[in-house]
Each structure stands twice: as C-alpha cells, then as structure tokens.
Design an enzyme around this catalytic site. Structure first.
Site, PDB file in Angstrom:
ATOM      1  N   GLU A  15      21.003  23.697  73.157  1.00 36.93           N
ATOM      2  CA  GLU A  15      21.109  25.067  73.677  1.00 36.93           C
ATOM      3  C   GLU A  15      20.376  26.104  72.816  1.00 36.93           C
ATOM      4  O   GLU A  15      20.908  27.170  72.555  1.00 36.93           O
ATOM      5  CB  GLU A  15      22.591  25.478  73.782  1.00 36.93           C
ATOM      6  CG  GLU A  15      23.390  24.610  74.716  1.00 36.93           C
ATOM      7  CD  GLU A  15      24.866  25.014  74.764  1.00 36.93           C
ATOM      8  OE1 GLU A  15      25.400  25.087  75.868  1.00 36.93           O
ATOM      9  OE2 GLU A  15      25.470  25.226  73.697  1.00 36.93           O
TER      10      GLU A  15
HETATM   11  C1  TNX Z   1      28.567  22.929  75.099  1.00 31.83           C
HETATM   12  S1  TNX Z   1      27.760  20.264  74.084  1.00 31.83           S
HETATM   13  C2  TNX Z   1      28.174  22.936  73.769  1.00 31.83           C
HETATM   14  C3  TNX Z   1      29.099  23.445  72.748  1.00 31.83           C
HETATM   15  C4  TNX Z   1      30.347  24.026  73.344  1.00 31.83           C
HETATM   16  C5  TNX Z   1      30.827  23.150  74.472  1.00 31.83           C
HETATM   17  C6  TNX Z   1      32.117  23.600  75.081  1.00 31.83           C
HETATM   18  C7  TNX Z   1      26.822  21.052  73.335  1.00 31.83           C
HETATM   19  C8  TNX Z   1      25.790  20.252  72.762  1.00 31.83           C
HETATM   20  N1  TNX Z   1      27.005  22.375  73.300  1.00 31.83           N
HETATM   21  O1  TNX Z   1      28.456  24.389  71.951  1.00 31.83           O
HETATM   22  O2  TNX Z   1      31.309  24.115  72.350  1.00 31.83           O
HETATM   23  O3  TNX Z   1      29.844  23.105  75.476  1.00 31.83           O
HETATM   24  O4  TNX Z   1      32.587  22.686  76.017  1.00 31.83           O
END
Ligand code: TNX
Length: 555
Positions: free
Chosen positions: A370
């Site tokens: 992300e």
């Molecule tokens: C996605 S999974 C994220 C996390 C959040 C999570 C909450 C991922 C690689 N990134 O930063 O905590 O969703 O469900």
C-alpha cells in the site's frame, strides 16, 4: 465389545483397585521458560522407575483415550487399542545427551508438571529406558522425516518419540500433549488419570512456512503477551512468528543509531494511547523464546509507505524536511519515505543492519504494501535498493505481494494478501506465502456481531478460515510456488491479549492444519469435531476463544 473397550475396562479395573493417594503429590519447584537459558543439568533417575497405574478418584467417568483429536491431523495414525498410563515415578529420558535435547525434555516436563504434580525428572538415556517412561531421541531418526517430522510410538509400556532433528522432537511433544486429557493444560494440579491411547503416528509438515503475524504497531503488546502467544502457536506446530514492528501509528523497536524512532515514534498508538517499544534486549528475548520453541521470528519494518511514525520522529526523512504529527487514526496509504534523499537509504541501511544483527532467522520483511503515496517508479527503485541492503546483511527479503513489481532475487519471498500480484512473483521464480485476507486475516470479524476487527475482506467464520487451500487459492500459483501460509493479525481494533486470543482462536488451529496436514485428508465436517475437542484444551489454557455456533463444543 471391541478390543479397545475391553482394554479400557481392564485399565479402569486396575486403577479402581488402588487406594487413593494419601498425600498430594509433591509439586515441583517453579520452573522458568526455556528461553535462551542454558538447559538445566540432567538429573539422576528416581530409584523406582516401575510404573503403577495411578489411583483415579473420579477418573471412572473419564472417556477412554483416543488418537482421534489432534490438530493438525498427522500424516498417519494407527491405533492399537490400549493405553499407556503416565504416573508419578515417570522419567523423561533423552538421547543423545546434549544441551538441546535436555532443554526439549525439560520443556515437556514443564508442560506436564503443573497438572500432574509429578516430578518428571529429565535424564540422559543410553538406549530405550525401562517401562513406564517417556523416551525422546534422535538416535535412529529417519532422515525422510525432515527437519520437523517425528515418529511417535505409544505402547502400554512406553511413549517413544523419535525424530531426525530436535525440531521434530519439539513438534512431536505437542502431539503427546494433545493425546493426554485436556486437563493436562491446567496450571493447577488435576486428578488424572493420565492415559495416552496406544498406537503409532508418523508425521511431518506439508509446507515449510506455517506462520502467524502480530501487528504490534497499531497497538503495542509487551514481551509477556508476545511470549504467551508464541506458546499458544507452538501448540499447533506453527513455525514462523512474523512481528509487524513499525507502521504509521508506531515504531516498536529501539534502533540505537536512530533512537527517536522508538522514543518518539513509538510514543502513541491507534486511539492515542501510550504506545511502547521493545528495547533491543527485549526483542532478543522474544527471538530466543521463539527459538526455544523452534519458531523463527520474522521482523517487519514496513517501508516505504506505512512510515508516518518514522517520518514524525526524523524530519530529514521527509521530502519537504517537515516532520508530520504522530498518527493515531486508522487511515493508511498517506505516508512515504522520501526516496529521492540519500539519507533515506542511510536510515534503511542502519535499521536493517541493527535488526539483522538481533535476528538469527534468515528473513527480514520490508513490508512494501500500500505505498500509495510513493510514485511507482520510486517504489521500484526503493524496493530494489532495500532488497540489496537486506542481502548485504546475509538475509532474505520478504515483502507483501506488491514487491512483485520489482526485479526480485530468487531468494526473496512475496506474501500474497489481496491481489493477483503474487503471480508475477512466482513468474520470477520467487516463492509465495499465502495470506489471503478473505480466509487468513485474523482481524476480519467472524460475523456481523463480532465487536472487534474489520470486515473489508468479508466475514470469516471458523469454517471459512478452514475451507481453503494454499495451492488452489490464486490461479496460476501451484504447490511448488508456495512456501506456505501465514495468518496475520492486524491490531487497529485490538488492545489486550484477550482481544488477540478471541480473534486468533479458534481460527488459527485451522490455518495450522492447512499448513501441516496432507491436503487430501481435510474436510470441515470431520475437522469441526476435532476442533470441538480442543475447546476444553483452550479453556484449560485460559484462552479467550470465540465459541462459534458451527462447532459442537465439548464441555
Ligand atoms: C491491510 S494487509 C493492511 C494493513 C491493515 C489491514 C487491516 C496489508 C499488507 N495492509 O495495513 O492493518 O489491512 O485489515
């Protein structure tokens, strides 16, 4: 009447004829967890190792022991219909006499002493011991069992656990624990009898990587809480503990060359609480504790996004040279290290060097997910440099599947969570860890009335968490692309160890089984009955688990 039933009646008849004990069995002195301490010296065997069937006040109601309720389900189980009785004079024999095997024997003794009240000395053996005892050995262990496999033979005379490697003995010990009655996990003395069904088990894992991840960045969890979690995952033969040490809301490990990461960047959490961080000694303690349970710690520093805590602590890491405020919300995707500045790579190098030096395991996780505030070209350049830095400290880089957008080294590992990018990793010859959010995310709510967690990937009931297979989850990824699986627990909504337990249990045992047991042998209808039998075990361990209505829990 079956042979099993006949033998069972015989055991009861013998036990009922004995007088009840006149004294409470002697309680052993308090024991400390194995940790990284030297194993205690081996003891002298007791004078009379001959077993007697223990008196069993109230034991007549106890069901006969079976080999039916293990999680993960072993590769092969053959029951022979009898029982071994663990009694007060029993000794745990280990061979060969090494510190490592003594520590493994001691670990088993530590698990069995509180409930049984037995002394269970750990003693070096030369060959199979006299009847009535437990024998743990790597002598004659079959190399085909691999690093973690074991063979367990239970006869009315003895429990014999043989493995090729010590890790296999450790995994086999979890099986022995699960074959005793649930009361064995109680922290206080229980009545018994301590019977184990006879038979043979030959067992080894399907996947090399069977992990759990805990996010200590959104909310901080202390060393004692982490150790408890490590003990719980060890019970289900999980062998990787991924610890998400830094995110927007907090930086949780002291980096000596950049101390304000922890002291300032770690000073709060989601919701504005006090946060916290591990000193390097505390982190090393967690690593050693996991290591003594044959669990590899995989530390993660999420970069180049998810970095607000670092950016808040050091203004020079920001492109505009201005430190943002600390972040206590749950939004993501807004922060980025400044990939144009050389100081950023000095920072990355220092952080990776210090963490690599504290981490004996081969992996360093750099996050990489992300990175919505990082320009795509900069992302590629950043991850490639981070990968080279990780490699320069002798480690393998792990990253969330977004890293598949860069040229990966064959030794790097991609972690699938919510896209098809892992296919691009596999196409580069890189192995993949499967953490599909809709199945494996332990922070997803069980259903609409679960108060903790999120539901962006859907509700994940216990059945959903069990009914998937790593080799068929993402098209284009085959079994040999897959290193294993991992169940991540993100902590935006979690504040206590009870919260962790409630979200992890009972889904985690299912993931553990998916990672360990042969694929063909699995079905929910059968698994839910075994899981039901684990209710009393989890209760005896004081685990706060979700009592899913889809599981016919045993009292
Ligand atoms: C996605 S999974 C994220 C996390 C959040 C999570 C909450 C991922 C690689 N990134 O930063 O905590 O969703 O469900």
């Amino acid at each position: 009447m079956t042979l099993l039933r006949l033998l069972w009646l015989l055991v009861l008849a013998v036990s009922c004829r004995q007088a009840p004990p006149t004294q409470t069995p002697e309680r052993p002195a308090a024991t400390t967890p194995a940790g990284n301490q030297a194993a205690p010296p081996l003891q002298t065997p007791p004078e009379n190792p001959t077993p007697t069937i223990a008196a069993t006040p109230g034991g007549a109601q106890a069901p006969p022991p079976t080999l039916d309720n293990m999680i993960p389900q072993p590769v092969s189980v053959t029951a022979t219909g009898g029982a071994f009785a663990l009694t007060a004079p029993a000794t745990i024999f280990v061979e060969p006499e090494t510190e490592e095997l003594a520590a493994i024997g001691q670990y088993l003794a530590d698990r069995l002493r509180p409930a049984t009240g037995f002394a269970l000395p750990v003693v070096a053996a030369a060959g199979p011991p006299a009847p009535g005892n437990i024998y743990l050995t790597t002598v004659g262990g079959d190399p085909a069992l691999g690093e973690e496999g074991y063979e367990l033979t239970i006869t009315p005379e003895a429990i014999t656990l043989v493995a090729y490697r010590p890790a296999g003995l450790f995994r086999g010990i979890q099986t022995i624990r699960q074959l005793l009655s649930p009361a064995i996990e109680s922290a206080t003395a229980q009545t018994g009898p301590w019977l184990v069904a006879t038979g043979t088990i030959r067992d080894y894992p399907r996947f090399a990587w069977r992990g759990m991840m805990l996010d200590v960045a959104r909310h901080f969890f202390g060393v004692a809480e982490v150790k408890r979690l490590i003990d719980l995952i060890a019970y289900y033969k999980i062998n990787r503990f991924h610890i998400h040490l830094a995110d927007d809301q907090g930086w949780r490990i002291m980096i000596n060359s950049w101390p304000e990461l922890a002291t300032y960047g770690g000073s709060t959490a989601v919701g504005g609480g006090p946060g916290g961080y591990y000193t390097q000694e505390e982190y090393a303690e967690i690593v050693a504790y996991a290591q003594s349970r044959y669990i590899v710690v995989v530390p993660e520093i999420d970069m180049p996004g998810h970095t607000n805590a670092a950016l808040a602590a050091y203004a020079e890491l920001n492109c505009d040279g201005v430190a943002p405020p600390l972040h206590t919300g749950i939004e993501t995707g807004f922060s980025s290290l400044c990939t144009d500045k050389e100081i950023t790579f000095t920072f990355v190098n220092d952080v990776i060097r210090e963490i690599a030096a504290l981490t004996p395991g081969p992996y360093l996780h750099i996050g990489g997910d992300e990175a919505l505030a990082t320009n795509p070209g900069d992302y590629v350049q950043f991850v490639e440099r981070a990968q080279a830095i990780v490699q320069s400290y002798g480690k393998q880089m792990v990253g969330w599947e977004e890293i598949a957008q860069v040229n990966l080294l064959p030794s790097s590992v991609a972690q699938h969570w919510n896209s098809t990018l892992a296919q691009a990793a596999a196409a580069q010859g890189v192995q993949v860890i499967m953490s599909p959010a809709s199945r494996a995310y332990l922070d997803m709510k069980y259903n609409s009335s679960t108060s903790l967690g999120f539901s962006w990937a859907g509700y994940v009931e216990v059945e959903d968490a069990y009914n998937w297979d790593p080799a068929t989850q993402v098209s284009g990824l085959a079994e040999n692309d897959i290193l294993g699986l991992e169940a991540p627990l993100w902590s935006e909504t979690l504040q206590t160890i009870d919260d962790i337990e409630f979200m992890a249990f009972p889904r985690l045992p299912g993931h553990a089984e998916i990672g360990w047991s042969p694929a063909g042998a699995r079905s929910w209808d059968e698994y839910r009955l075994r899981l039901a039998a684990h209710g009393p075990r989890l209760a005896a361990m004081a685990v706060d688990f979700y009592q899913s209505p889809s599981v016919p829990w045993q009292p």
